[in-house]
Design an enzyme around this catalytic site. Structure first.
Site, PDB file in Angstrom:
ATOM      1  N   THR A 122       0.848  -1.189   0.000  1.00  0.00           N
ATOM      2  CA  THR A 122       0.000   0.000   0.000  1.00  0.00           C
ATOM      3  C   THR A 122       0.889   1.247   0.000  1.00  0.00           C
ATOM      4  OG1 THR A 122      -1.685  -1.215   1.218  1.00  0.00           O
ATOM      5  CG2 THR A 122      -1.828   1.190   1.283  1.00  0.00           C
ATOM      6  N   PHE A 259     -19.633  -3.243   8.864  1.00  0.00           N
ATOM      7  CA  PHE A 259     -18.799  -2.184   9.449  1.00  0.00           C
ATOM      8  C   PHE A 259     -19.632  -1.136  10.184  1.00  0.00           C
ATOM      9  CE2 PHE A 259     -14.268  -2.768   8.561  1.00  0.00           C
ATOM     10  CZ  PHE A 259     -14.380  -4.049   8.035  1.00  0.00           C
ATOM     11  N   LEU A 260     -20.673  -1.638  10.863  1.00  0.00           N
ATOM     12  CA  LEU A 260     -21.508  -0.767  11.707  1.00  0.00           C
ATOM     13  C   LEU A 260     -21.447  -1.219  13.156  1.00  0.00           C
ATOM     14  CD1 LEU A 260     -24.750  -0.041   9.621  1.00  0.00           C
ATOM     15  CD2 LEU A 260     -22.834   1.495  10.108  1.00  0.00           C
ATOM     16  N   GLY A 263     -18.131   0.619  19.177  1.00  0.00           N
ATOM     17  CA  GLY A 263     -17.423   0.184  20.375  1.00  0.00           C
ATOM     18  C   GLY A 263     -16.069   0.852  20.495  1.00  0.00           C
ATOM     19  N   CYS A 270      -3.297  -1.722   9.455  1.00  0.00           N
ATOM     20  CA  CYS A 270      -3.601  -0.973   8.227  1.00  0.00           C
ATOM     21  C   CYS A 270      -4.481   0.252   8.393  1.00  0.00           C
ATOM     22  CB  CYS A 270      -4.165  -1.932   7.193  1.00  0.00           C
ATOM     23  SG  CYS A 270      -2.862  -3.059   6.652  1.00  0.00           S
ATOM     24  N   LYS A 329      -8.459  -7.585  16.567  1.00  0.00           N
ATOM     25  CA  LYS A 329      -9.801  -8.076  16.238  1.00  0.00           C
ATOM     26  C   LYS A 329      -9.757  -9.592  16.407  1.00  0.00           C
ATOM     27  CE  LYS A 329      -9.341  -8.887  11.290  1.00  0.00           C
ATOM     28  NZ  LYS A 329      -9.913  -8.682   9.979  1.00  0.00           N
ATOM     29  N   ARG A 336      -0.842  -5.357  16.404  1.00  0.00           N
ATOM     30  CA  ARG A 336      -0.452  -4.023  15.934  1.00  0.00           C
ATOM     31  C   ARG A 336      -1.670  -3.086  15.939  1.00  0.00           C
ATOM     32  NH1 ARG A 336       2.674  -5.490  10.431  1.00  0.00           N
ATOM     33  NH2 ARG A 336       1.046  -7.071  10.321  1.00  0.00           N
TER      34      ARG A 336
HETATM   35  N1  LIG Z   1      -1.674  -7.071   6.566  1.00  0.00           N
HETATM   36  C1  LIG Z   1      -2.735  -6.878   5.803  1.00  0.00           C
HETATM   37  O1  LIG Z   1      -3.828  -7.348   6.115  1.00  0.00           O
HETATM   38  C2  LIG Z   1      -2.646  -6.081   4.546  1.00  0.00           C
HETATM   39  C3  LIG Z   1      -1.499  -5.356   4.227  1.00  0.00           C
HETATM   40  N2  LIG Z   1      -1.440  -4.608   3.087  1.00  0.00           N
HETATM   41  C4  LIG Z   1      -0.234  -3.884   2.723  1.00  0.00           C
HETATM   42  O2  LIG Z   1       0.710  -4.840   2.204  1.00  0.00           O
HETATM   43  C5  LIG Z   1       2.047  -4.471   2.578  1.00  0.00           C
HETATM   44  C6  LIG Z   1       2.691  -5.611   3.349  1.00  0.00           C
HETATM   45  O3  LIG Z   1       1.961  -5.783   4.557  1.00  0.00           O
HETATM   46  P1  LIG Z   1       2.178  -7.042   5.518  1.00  0.00           P
HETATM   47  O4  LIG Z   1       2.239  -8.279   4.712  1.00  0.00           O
HETATM   48  O5  LIG Z   1       1.177  -6.905   6.586  1.00  0.00           O
HETATM   49  O6  LIG Z   1       3.641  -6.717   6.078  1.00  0.00           O
HETATM   50  P2  LIG Z   1       4.553  -7.594   7.045  1.00  0.00           P
HETATM   51  O7  LIG Z   1       5.295  -6.645   7.894  1.00  0.00           O
HETATM   52  O8  LIG Z   1       3.731  -8.682   7.660  1.00  0.00           O
HETATM   53  O9  LIG Z   1       5.567  -8.314   6.028  1.00  0.00           O
HETATM   54  C7  LIG Z   1       6.590  -7.655   5.347  1.00  0.00           C
HETATM   55  C8  LIG Z   1       7.699  -8.671   5.051  1.00  0.00           C
HETATM   56  O10 LIG Z   1       8.710  -8.034   4.274  1.00  0.00           O
HETATM   57  C9  LIG Z   1       9.977  -8.541   4.689  1.00  0.00           C
HETATM   58  N3  LIG Z   1      11.032  -7.614   4.247  1.00  0.00           N
HETATM   59  C10 LIG Z   1      11.452  -6.465   4.829  1.00  0.00           C
HETATM   60  N4  LIG Z   1      12.438  -5.912   4.095  1.00  0.00           N
HETATM   61  C11 LIG Z   1      12.614  -6.705   3.015  1.00  0.00           C
HETATM   62  C12 LIG Z   1      13.480  -6.636   1.887  1.00  0.00           C
HETATM   63  N5  LIG Z   1      14.322  -5.625   1.697  1.00  0.00           N
HETATM   64  N6  LIG Z   1      13.412  -7.636   0.980  1.00  0.00           N
HETATM   65  C13 LIG Z   1      12.555  -8.676   1.144  1.00  0.00           C
HETATM   66  N7  LIG Z   1      11.710  -8.778   2.183  1.00  0.00           N
HETATM   67  C14 LIG Z   1      11.750  -7.798   3.106  1.00  0.00           C
HETATM   68  C15 LIG Z   1       9.830  -8.685   6.178  1.00  0.00           C
HETATM   69  O11 LIG Z   1      10.803  -9.585   6.706  1.00  0.00           O
HETATM   70  C16 LIG Z   1       8.386  -9.203   6.302  1.00  0.00           C
HETATM   71  O12 LIG Z   1       8.342 -10.613   6.310  1.00  0.00           O
HETATM   72  C17 LIG Z   1       1.902  -3.162   3.357  1.00  0.00           C
HETATM   73  O13 LIG Z   1       2.068  -2.076   2.484  1.00  0.00           O
HETATM   74  C18 LIG Z   1       0.472  -3.208   3.874  1.00  0.00           C
HETATM   75  O14 LIG Z   1      -0.052  -1.924   4.105  1.00  0.00           O
HETATM   76  C19 LIG Z   1      -2.490  -4.585   2.203  1.00  0.00           C
HETATM   77  C20 LIG Z   1      -3.636  -5.294   2.460  1.00  0.00           C
HETATM   78  C21 LIG Z   1      -3.806  -6.113   3.638  1.00  0.00           C
HETATM   79  O1  LIG Z   2      -5.331  -2.747   4.203  1.00  0.00           O
HETATM   80  C1  LIG Z   2      -5.463  -3.675   4.977  1.00  0.00           C
HETATM   81  O2  LIG Z   2      -4.547  -4.211   5.576  1.00  0.00           O
HETATM   82  C2  LIG Z   2      -6.811  -4.244   5.277  1.00  0.00           C
HETATM   83  O3  LIG Z   2      -7.395  -3.434   6.345  1.00  0.00           O
HETATM   84  C3  LIG Z   2      -8.673  -3.872   6.786  1.00  0.00           C
HETATM   85  O4  LIG Z   2      -8.605  -5.218   7.248  1.00  0.00           O
HETATM   86  P1  LIG Z   2      -8.088  -5.611   8.715  1.00  0.00           P
HETATM   87  O5  LIG Z   2      -7.152  -4.578   9.225  1.00  0.00           O
HETATM   88  O6  LIG Z   2      -7.627  -7.012   8.609  1.00  0.00           O
HETATM   89  O7  LIG Z   2      -9.337  -5.629   9.674  1.00  0.00           O
HETATM   90  P2  LIG Z   2     -10.887  -5.224   9.623  1.00  0.00           P
HETATM   91  O8  LIG Z   2     -11.685  -6.444   9.679  1.00  0.00           O
HETATM   92  O9  LIG Z   2     -11.160  -4.251   8.551  1.00  0.00           O
HETATM   93  O10 LIG Z   2     -11.004  -4.493  11.027  1.00  0.00           O
HETATM   94  C4  LIG Z   2     -10.229  -3.331  11.302  1.00  0.00           C
HETATM   95  C5  LIG Z   2     -10.586  -2.787  12.659  1.00  0.00           C
HETATM   96  O11 LIG Z   2     -11.892  -2.208  12.641  1.00  0.00           O
HETATM   97  C6  LIG Z   2     -12.646  -2.694  13.724  1.00  0.00           C
HETATM   98  N1  LIG Z   2     -14.066  -2.749  13.322  1.00  0.00           N
HETATM   99  C7  LIG Z   2     -14.429  -3.330  12.150  1.00  0.00           C
HETATM  100  C8  LIG Z   2     -15.759  -3.382  11.786  1.00  0.00           C
HETATM  101  C9  LIG Z   2     -16.734  -2.821  12.614  1.00  0.00           C
HETATM  102  O12 LIG Z   2     -17.961  -2.831  12.329  1.00  0.00           O
HETATM  103  N2  LIG Z   2     -16.340  -2.248  13.772  1.00  0.00           N
HETATM  104  C10 LIG Z   2     -15.019  -2.202  14.155  1.00  0.00           C
HETATM  105  O13 LIG Z   2     -14.697  -1.651  15.229  1.00  0.00           O
HETATM  106  C11 LIG Z   2     -12.077  -4.079  14.038  1.00  0.00           C
HETATM  107  O14 LIG Z   2     -12.325  -4.453  15.367  1.00  0.00           O
HETATM  108  C12 LIG Z   2     -10.597  -3.835  13.779  1.00  0.00           C
HETATM  109  O15 LIG Z   2      -9.962  -3.310  14.919  1.00  0.00           O
HETATM  110  C13 LIG Z   2      -9.632  -3.853   5.593  1.00  0.00           C
HETATM  111  O16 LIG Z   2     -10.904  -4.351   6.005  1.00  0.00           O
HETATM  112  C14 LIG Z   2      -9.098  -4.716   4.440  1.00  0.00           C
HETATM  113  O17 LIG Z   2      -9.974  -4.610   3.323  1.00  0.00           O
HETATM  114  C15 LIG Z   2      -7.708  -4.192   4.061  1.00  0.00           C
HETATM  115  O18 LIG Z   2      -7.129  -4.971   3.028  1.00  0.00           O
END
Ligand SMILES: NC(=O)C1=CN([C@@H]2O[C@H](COP(=O)(O)OP(=O)(O)OC[C@H]3O[C@@H](n4cnc5c(N)ncnc54)[C@H](O)[C@@H]3O)[C@@H](O)[C@H]2O)C=CC1
Ligand SMILES: O=C(O)[C@H]1O[C@H](OP(=O)(O)OP(=O)(O)OC[C@H]2O[C@@H](n3ccc(=O)[nH]c3=O)[C@H](O)[C@@H]2O)[C@H](O)[C@@H](O)[C@@H]1O
Length: 434
Positions: A122, A259-260, A263, A270, A329, A336
Site C-alpha cells: 500500500t 462495518f456498523l 465500540g 492498516c 480483532k 499491531r
Molecule cells: N496485513 C494486511 O492485512 C494487509 C497489508 N497490506 C499492505 O501490504 C504491505 C505488506 O503488509 P504485511 O504483509 O502486513 O507486512 P509484514 O510486515 O507482515 O511483512 C513484510 C515482510 O517483508 C519482509 N522484508 C522487509 N524488508 C525486506 C526486503 N528488503 N526484501 C525482502 N523482504 C523484506 C519482512 O521480513 C516481512 O516478512 C503493506 O504495504 C500493507 O499496508 C495490504 C492489504 C492487507
Molecule cells: O489494508 C489492509 O490491511 C486491510 O485493512 C482492513 O482489514 P483488517 O485490518 O484485517 O481488519 P478489519 O476487519 O477491517 O477491522 C479493522 C478494525 O476495525 C474494527 N471494526 C471493524 C468493523 C466494525 O464494524 N467495527 C469495528 O470496530 C475491528 O475491530 C478492527 O480493529 C480492511 O478491512 C481490508 O480490506 C484491508 O485490506
C-alpha cells in the site's frame, strides 16, 4: 506463470500460497531467515486460517522461499509486498519499498526476457511513478516500459480471513501506465484462477488511481466505523442501544449493514497507518481532509471512554482489572494498533493492576510490548478470578459464552467494548455505545 513475491508477511505469504494453489510456480523472497525456513518446511509464519494447509501442500513443490534475490530472474512476474510502516508524522516510510526495488532492479538488469513488476504494498499516489519506476530505471539503465513493465495491484484482504478473501474478492484492481496492454495481459493470466472461481469485478485503471483506490477503500471503512462510534456515543447519552439503531439503518443499502459495529474503534496494521498516511500525503499536497482527521479523533477517544465507564463503577487506583482480548480483532494474533494498548496503558496510568487473557495473541503482545507491566492468564476464567472489574477489548466468540466465570470476580463490573458479552443478570454491565 513463474512468480516471485518480495516480502513474506501477511500479504506476501497469503498471495504466494494462493497463487501456488492456482497452479503458478511461486518463490517468496524475504530477508528474514526464520520466515524463509518456516515456508520451506510447510509451516505458515503467521496465524491465518487455511494458510498452514496450503503451505503444507505446496511447499517443496510449486512454492518455495529464499533470501536470495537472484530467484527473481527465474520468474516472469514479481510482486513487491514489503511493509510500508508509518513515520512519526503519519506519512509512510517507503524505505523498505525502495531497498527492495533496488535489489530487484539489480537482478532484472541481468535478465534477458520481459518482466512485470507489480506493486502490491500500500503506497500513496505517486509512489510508483516517483520512487519505484525511477529506482528500477536507475538499476536497469533503460526506461520502464521496454523490457520491464510496472503495475499496481492493491490488496484488500482482511486478516483472519486472508486466504478466503484473496480467493473470493469482490474486486481486483489493475493499475497500469497508459493502458499498458502487455502488463494487463500478464495480470489477467495471473488472476485467471481467481476470476474463474469468484467472478470479481476487474477494475483496469491508472497507476495513481490504483494506489488511491486502496487508501479510499480503507479510509472509507475506517470512517464508517468512526461515524457509527460517534452516533453510538450520542446513543449512550440518550440510553439508546446503538446496535438496534445500526441494524435498522444498515437495511438501507445505501448505508449497508457491514462495518456498523460500534465500540472501542479500529486498530490493526492498516486502518491506523493508512488513514494517517493519506492525511499526511494530502496535507503535504496542500489539502487538510477534515472528515478523515475527525475519524481519527473519534477513534482515539473510544478507549478513554471505556476507561471512564470503568472508573464510574470502580476505583481503578489499586484495582485488579481483567482485560479480555489483546488482538486488534478476533481471528488473528496480530496486536499491531490494537485498542488493547491504550486500554492497558490507561489502566496502568490510573493505578490498576492488569491481568489479560487472549486466546492466541498473548505471545505477540508480550513480544511487542515487553515493557508493559501486566500479568497474563491462561483462560478468561483465570483472568476474571478475583478481579474488581473487567474490560472486554476484542470480540472473540468465546467471550460471548462467559457466564458463571463472572461470579468469581471480587466485584462483577463488566465494561464491554465490543458488544460481545451476553450475560446481564447479576453483574454490573456497561456497553460502550448501548
Ligand atoms: N496485513 C494486511 O492485512 C494487509 C497489508 N497490506 C499492505 O501490504 C504491505 C505488506 O503488509 P504485511 O504483509 O502486513 O507486512 P509484514 O510486515 O507482515 O511483512 C513484510 C515482510 O517483508 C519482509 N522484508 C522487509 N524488508 C525486506 C526486503 N528488503 N526484501 C525482502 N523482504 C523484506 C519482512 O521480513 C516481512 O516478512 C503493506 O504495504 C500493507 O499496508 C495490504 C492489504 C492487507
Ligand atoms: O489494508 C489492509 O490491511 C486491510 O485493512 C482492513 O482489514 P483488517 O485490518 O484485517 O481488519 P478489519 O476487519 O477491517 O477491522 C479493522 C478494525 O476495525 C474494527 N471494526 C471493524 C468493523 C466494525 O464494524 N467495527 C469495528 O470496530 C475491528 O475491530 C478492527 O480493529 C480492511 O478491512 C481490508 O480490506 C484491508 O485490506
Amino acid at each position: 506463470m513463474d512468480v516471485s513475491i518480495i516480502g513474506s508477511g501477511y500479504v506476501g505469504t497469503t498471495v504466494a500460497a494462493c497463487l501456488a494453489d492456482d497452479g503458478h510456480d511461486v518463490v517468496n523472497v524475504d530477508i528474514d531467515e526464520e520466515i524463509v525456513a518456516a515456508i520451506n518446511e510447510g509451516h505458515s509464519p503467521i496465524h491465518e486460517p487455511g494458510l498452514d494447509d496450503l503451505l503444507a501442500e505446496h511447499a517443496g513443490g510449486r512454492l518455495r522461499a529464499t533470501t536470495d534475490y537472484a530467484a527473481v530472474r527465474e520468474t516472469d512476474v514479481t510482486f513487491l509486498a514489503v511493509g510500508t510502516p508509518s513515520r512519526d508524522d503519519g506519512s509512510i516510510d517507503t524505505g523498505v519499498v525502495e531497498a527492495a526495488t533496488q535489489s530487484l532492479g539489480e537482478q532484472l538488469g541481468a535478465k534477458d526476457d520481459d518482466h512485470l513488476v507489480v506493486v502490491k504494498s500500500t503506497v500513496v499516489p505517486g509512489t510508483t511513478d516517483e520512487l519505484v519506476i525511477p529506482a528500477l530505471e536507475a538499476a536497469l539503465g533503460e526506461p520502464v516500459g521496454e523490457s520491464v513493465h510496472v503495475a499496481v495491484n492493491p490488496e484488500f484482504l482482511q486478516m483472519g480471513s486472508a486466504v478466503e478473501n484473496f480467493r473470493t474478492p469482490q474486486k481486483i484492481v489493475f493499475g497500469v501506465d497508459d493502458g499498458d496492454q502487455w502488463a494487463l495481459d500478464r495480470l489477467h493470466e495471473l488472476y485467471a484462477g481467481v476470476v474463474e472461481a469468484a467472478d470479481p469485478a476487474v477494475v483496469e485503471t491508472g497507476l495513481r488511481e490504483g494506489e488511491m483506490i486502496k487508501y479510499a477503500n480503507n479510509a472509507f471503512l475506517a470512517s464508517k466505523v468512526s461515524l457509527i462510534n460517534d452516533i453510538g456515543n450520542v446513543c449512550k447519552e440518550f440510553d439508546v442501544d446503538a446496535y438496534e439503531v445500526a441494524d435498522a439503518i444498515g437495511l438501507d443499502d445505501r448505508i449497508g449493514e457491514r462495518f456498523l459495529r460500534s465500540g472501542l474503534g479500529w486498530g490493526g496494521s492498516c486502518f491506523p497507518k493508512d488513514v494517517a498516511a493519506i492525511i499526511a500525503a494530502a496535507e503535504g499536497a496542500g489539502y487538510e481532509p477534515p472528515m478523515l482527521t475527525a475519524a481519527v479523533e473519534v477513534n482515539d477517544r473510544q478507549p478513554e471512554r471505556l476507561l471512564d465507564l470503568l472508573a464510574d463503577h470502580t476505583d481503578l487506583d489499586g484495582a485488579r482489572v481483567a482485560v479480555l482480548g489483546l488482538s486488534f480483532k478476533p481471528g488473528t494474533d496480530d496486536v499491531r494498533g490494537s485498542r488493547a494498548i491504550p486500554v492497558v496503558e490507561g489502566l496502568r496510568e490510573r493505578g490498576a493492576t492488569v491481568v489479560a487473557y487472549d486466546p492466541v495473541a498473548t505471545g505477540k503482545f508480550r513480544e511487542k510490548h515487553p515493557d508493559v507491566d501486566i500479568e497474563f492468564a491462561d483462560s478468561a476464567a483465570a483472568a476474571l478470578d478475583g478481579a474488581d472489574a473487567c474490560a472486554v477489548v476484542t470480540d472473540w466468540d468465546e467471550f460471548a459464552a462467559l457466564d458463571a466465570e463472572f461470579d468469581s470476580m471480587a466485584s462483577p463490573v463488566v465494561v464491554d467494548g465490543r458488544h460481545v458479552v451476553e450475560r446481564r443478570e447479576g453483574i454490573t454491565y456497561e456497553g460502550l455505545t448501548w
